[in-house]
Design a protein around this motif. Sequence first.
Motif, short mmCIF file in Angstrom:
data_model
loop_
_atom_site.label_atom_id
_atom_site.label_comp_id
_atom_site.label_asym_id
_atom_site.label_seq_id
_atom_site.Cartn_x
_atom_site.Cartn_y
_atom_site.Cartn_z
N PRO A 164 138.66 69.75 41.33
CA PRO A 164 139.76 70.13 42.23
C PRO A 164 141.16 69.95 41.63
N THR A 165 141.29 69.14 40.58
CA THR A 165 142.61 68.95 39.96
C THR A 165 142.90 69.96 38.86
N GLY A 166 141.92 70.85 38.56
CA GLY A 166 142.12 71.86 37.53
C GLY A 166 141.65 71.45 36.15
N LYS A 167 140.96 70.33 36.04
CA LYS A 167 140.43 69.87 34.75
C LYS A 167 139.03 70.45 34.55
N GLY A 193 137.90 67.77 30.04
CA GLY A 193 139.18 67.28 30.53
C GLY A 193 140.35 68.20 30.25
N GLU A 194 140.13 69.27 29.45
CA GLU A 194 141.20 70.23 29.22
C GLU A 194 141.61 70.84 30.55
N ASP A 195 142.84 71.25 30.65
CA ASP A 195 143.31 71.94 31.84
C ASP A 195 142.78 73.37 31.82
N GLN A 196 142.47 73.90 32.99
CA GLN A 196 141.94 75.26 33.05
C GLN A 196 142.92 76.28 32.48
#
Length: 166
Positions: free
Chosen positions: A72-75, A28-31
């Motif tokens: 697709p949301t960057g997670k 769940g971390e952001d990329q």
Amino acid sequence: MRMRLYATLAAAMLLAGCVPPWEHFQPGEDQSALVARFGPPREIYDLPGGGKRLMWPTQPMGEITMAADVDPTGKVQSLRQVLQPSEFYKAEIGQWTRRDVLVNFGRPVETSYFPLMKREVWTYRYLEANVWYMMYSFYFDDAGILRLTQKTPDPLHDPDRHRFGL
């Protein structure tokens, strides 16, 4: 850039008591957190469903490629080292294509073509059981379908290599 990645990976492993950096990942971390930690990925591939696979290879001389699957949301959904037997053995003979191998393992360290076999070969360096320096090869037919895999010792780390003038 490559040296920076090697240094970052080495420092992270030393500071973490030899725990690989991908084991400190939280789903769940952001990329952007991974990019801040490891620098920009050297390879990016589209995944089904709109996601991406970000890769940080250490090839041609290294044996590690970290791969992060991002939705697709960057997670980030997963982060793992892909140059290892458990990942290689997922390749399906007669089903996988060059594209599947590329997306799963990144660019090969070496490519060649064997005209008598009519096979293109992609090879990756890896470390088996954290002890043996090995090469894993994927053989494709002229249509780009995976027909054979093979693992061999890495001649780069052969102790007799210099004795025989290789």
